[in-house]
Scaffold this active site. Structure first.
Site, PDB file in Angstrom:
ATOM      1  CB  THR A  28      -0.909   0.036   1.240  1.00  0.00           C
ATOM      2  OG1 THR A  28      -0.066   0.084   2.387  1.00  0.00           O
ATOM      3  CG2 THR A  28      -1.789  -1.193   1.320  1.00  0.00           C
ATOM      4  CD  GLU A  85      -4.513  -2.212   3.299  1.00  0.00           C
ATOM      5  OE1 GLU A  85      -5.016  -1.860   2.206  1.00  0.00           O
ATOM      6  OE2 GLU A  85      -3.789  -1.456   3.983  1.00  0.00           O
ATOM      7  CE  LYS A 142     -15.862  13.932  18.422  1.00  0.00           C
ATOM      8  NZ  LYS A 142     -15.524  12.860  19.348  1.00  0.00           N
ATOM      9  CD1 TRP A 190     -18.373  12.063  14.506  1.00  0.00           C
ATOM     10  CD2 TRP A 190     -16.259  12.604  14.072  1.00  0.00           C
ATOM     11  NE1 TRP A 190     -17.592  11.447  15.453  1.00  0.00           N
ATOM     12  CE2 TRP A 190     -16.285  11.757  15.217  1.00  0.00           C
ATOM     13  CE3 TRP A 190     -15.024  13.067  13.624  1.00  0.00           C
ATOM     14  CZ2 TRP A 190     -15.132  11.374  15.896  1.00  0.00           C
ATOM     15  CZ3 TRP A 190     -13.876  12.684  14.305  1.00  0.00           C
ATOM     16  CH2 TRP A 190     -13.938  11.856  15.436  1.00  0.00           C
TER      17      TRP A 190
HETATM   18  P1  ADP Z   1      -3.533   3.531  -2.406  1.00  0.00           P
HETATM   19  O1  ADP Z   1      -3.677   4.481  -1.252  1.00  0.00           O
HETATM   20  O2  ADP Z   1      -2.191   2.956  -2.618  1.00  0.00           O
HETATM   21  O3  ADP Z   1      -4.249   3.972  -3.663  1.00  0.00           O
HETATM   22  P2  ADP Z   1      -5.634   1.634  -2.194  1.00  0.00           P
HETATM   23  O4  ADP Z   1      -5.870   1.526  -3.633  1.00  0.00           O
HETATM   24  O5  ADP Z   1      -5.637   0.393  -1.393  1.00  0.00           O
HETATM   25  O6  ADP Z   1      -4.279   2.264  -1.888  1.00  0.00           O
HETATM   26  O7  ADP Z   1      -6.644   2.706  -1.640  1.00  0.00           O
HETATM   27  C1  ADP Z   1      -7.798   2.307  -0.975  1.00  0.00           C
HETATM   28  C2  ADP Z   1      -8.571   3.501  -0.498  1.00  0.00           C
HETATM   29  O8  ADP Z   1      -9.118   4.217  -1.611  1.00  0.00           O
HETATM   30  C3  ADP Z   1      -9.769   3.127   0.338  1.00  0.00           C
HETATM   31  O9  ADP Z   1      -9.412   2.874   1.670  1.00  0.00           O
HETATM   32  C4  ADP Z   1     -10.641   4.373   0.173  1.00  0.00           C
HETATM   33  O10 ADP Z   1     -10.235   5.409   1.052  1.00  0.00           O
HETATM   34  C5  ADP Z   1     -10.369   4.805  -1.244  1.00  0.00           C
HETATM   35  N1  ADP Z   1     -11.437   4.305  -2.137  1.00  0.00           N
HETATM   36  C6  ADP Z   1     -11.460   3.169  -2.845  1.00  0.00           C
HETATM   37  N2  ADP Z   1     -12.600   3.045  -3.549  1.00  0.00           N
HETATM   38  C7  ADP Z   1     -13.344   4.136  -3.284  1.00  0.00           C
HETATM   39  C8  ADP Z   1     -14.645   4.619  -3.695  1.00  0.00           C
HETATM   40  N3  ADP Z   1     -15.402   3.950  -4.563  1.00  0.00           N
HETATM   41  N4  ADP Z   1     -15.066   5.796  -3.192  1.00  0.00           N
HETATM   42  C9  ADP Z   1     -14.314   6.507  -2.336  1.00  0.00           C
HETATM   43  N5  ADP Z   1     -13.084   6.119  -1.916  1.00  0.00           N
HETATM   44  C10 ADP Z   1     -12.605   4.952  -2.370  1.00  0.00           C
END
Ligand code: ADP
Length: 524
Positions: free
Chosen positions: A173, A316, A426, A431
């Protein structure tokens, strides 16, 4: 006592064997970075994957060793998914957009022994070499080296045997906090994820489908697409460059029915389609995730008759967590109401569980009422348990994994993502969603980009401020932005200040680094 059914292990070589045997002539079209194109099929991919397996054995790699890739989307990268895992090795797909020190960190952390790379990353590879002593073999995918490696081998041999819980794929990640963390998938987790992805309410893949992954094979486990497309017997179309004109032309010519990519992909595509006066007559399904899909994009695709699959997930979670399929009352909804459904992040497939817990007290599970926001947790057979080489599990005894996202779950289980736990603001014990505040602000035609962050406040705990980038030639003022927001968000959500900057800091995957902004603006 054990049951008495067959011991057919959930190992990934079964996927390519099935694709070659049952759907062998379904094509794999690959458009390379220099513009030339090649056509193979699932039989060809299996043959190449077996030759790669044999080549890796000749290089002296042992079961469980890591083989890294630094590459865009093309046939050889796809072949590596099957050749490396079929050899009992671990494919480590590296995101070339990470910073150089992060790249060196993950190569060393993974102890990669081989690196396959594209010519376009050759200078990056040269810079990394001195910092990456574990790599013994550097092999370029697109200058003839990889072909020569395969040509020295026969396509005969056996796939490596082992347990279905053996590791097969490693993906880090981006690490907006601390070092990048490795997620180590198993044959079993990838196989279950692939089987699930085929269903109509997720990717809806079948033998007549043709999928073009715009999402890079190195991003978030390639969304599992190499596995699910082979399992379905779908045709795949790859492009090593992400130029809208190239993608649109391939989609038209190769009759692409499924496109998978992050929302921003569609910005350039729409612009190209408008300028060229063309459309995408074969497109049926648009799978979009990675960040929230804006309403206007959903509307446009739906008007063109495309089924939009707005999905949420993360590295993850392999990565599918939720996906926006049509609810039972879909046909009774107006177009506007249908769009309202599709802007949400959707529901879990069988195999994933989600819940939201109180942001201050994680022991308190929140109701699924469509209004209470909390920390989103997830569990299931394709969700991470422990990061690679970590000393402790990333989950407690109950296996719930904290996603770091903030969400609201509706009565029917539909997820609405509202923020990241680190970014939510917050104020006075309530929130404020930084994401909703930003979205409201960037709807102003004179703002190019905006980020909302919380700043310490003696009375309210935190108050929101907006850091914004003006559109070219704009002189829009703080007062004008606040007036614009006044009828779009609750009064107490209005930012205490709007600060204009020339650009926002972006991390390795293009997301705004709010940590950097908080550090910069923390002291007034
Ligand atoms: P990186 O940060 O390396 O791009 P990831 O691809 O694993 O890692 O990112 C996952 C994150 O992307 C999620 O935890 C979320 O915050 C965001 N995310 C993924 N899909 C969506 C979605 N459809 N809408 C909003 N946020 C999203």
């Amino acid at each position: 006592m054990l049951g008495q059914m067959q011991d057919w292990k959930l190992r990934l070589h079964h996927v390519i064997d099935h694709a070659a045997h049952e759907h062998g002539s379904r094509e794999i079209v690959s458009r390379w970075a220099d513009g030339h194109e090649t056509r193979s099929d699932w039989t060809g991919v299996r043959h190449d994957a077996m030759r790669l397996r044999n080549a890796l054995a000749r290089l002296g790699l042992a079961l469980g060793d890591r083989v890294a890739t630094l590459a865009m989307n093309h046939l050889h990268h796809l072949t590596s998914f099957y050749g490396v895992t079929g050899a009992g090795l671990i494919l480590h797909t590296i995101n070339p957009r990470l910073f150089e020190d992060q790249l060196a960190y993950i190569v060393n952390h993974a102890e990669d022994r081989v690196l396959f790379y594209d010519t376009m990353f050759a200078s990056l590879v040269e810079k990394l070499r001195p910092a990456c002593p574990t790599i013994e073999h550097y092999i370029c995918y697109d200058n003839g080296e990889f072909d020569a490696l395969l040509d020295a081998e026969s396509g005969d041999g056996e796939w490596a045997d082992g347990d279905e819980n053996d590791p097969c794929h490693l993906c880090y990640t981006s690490g907006t906090t601390g070092h990048p963390k490795g997620v180590l998938y198993t044959h079993r987790s990838n196989m279950l994820h692939a089987l699930s992805a085929l269903q109509p309410s997720l990717l809806a893949l079948e033998p007549r489908s043709t999928l073009l992954p715009v999402v890079p094979l190195f991003h978030a486990a390639a969304w599992g697409l190499p596995w699910s497309c082979a399992a379905a017997g779908a045709k795949m179309v790859y492009s090593a460059v992400n130029e809208p004109a190239v993608i649109c032309e391939l989609m038209q010519r190769e009759r692409v029915t499924h496109l998978a990519g992050v929302p921003t992909v569609w910005l350039g595509m729409f612009q190209h389609l408008d300028e060229s006066g063309t459309d995408l007559p074969h497109l049926e399904e648009a799978v979009v995730g990675g960040s929230a899909m804006p309403r206007v994009m959903i509307e446009r695709l739906m008007k063109a008759g495309v089924r939009v699959k707005h999905a949420w997930g993360m590295t993850e979670t392999s990565p599918i967590g939720t996906c926006g399929c049509e609810p039972a009352n879909w046909d009774d909804l107006s177009f506007e109401e249908q769009v309202d459904v599709k802007v949400l992040q959707g529901r879990v497939p069988f195999g994933v569980e989600i819940r939201c817990v109180d942001l201050d007290d994680p022991s308190k599970e929140l109701p699924r009422d469509g209004k209470t926001a909390g920390a989103l947790q997830v569990r299931g057979p394709w969700v991470v348990k422990r990061y690679f080489k970590a000393e402790e599990d990333a989950v407690g005894a109950d296996q719930w994994f904290d996603t770091g996202d903030v969400g609201i779950i509706g009565e029917d289980g539909t997820l609405k993502l509202t923020d990241r736990t680190k970014d939510v603001i917050k104020s006075g014990g309530e929130w404020i969603s930084s994401v909703e505040l930003e979205n409201a602000a960037v709807a102003h035609p004179e703002l190019a980009e905006a980020a909302a962050i919380g700043i310490a406040h003696p009375k309210w705990g935190e108050r929101p401020i907006l850091i914004a980038v003006r559109a070219k030639a704009s002189e829009v003022t703080e007062e004008e932005i606040i007036a614009f927001l006044a009828d779009k968000v609750a009064k107490w959500w209005l930012p205490d200040a709007v600060k204009f900057v020339d650009s926002l800091p972006h991390g390795g995957t293009g997301k705004v680094s709010k940590k950097a902004l908080r550090e910069q603006f923390a002291n007034g």
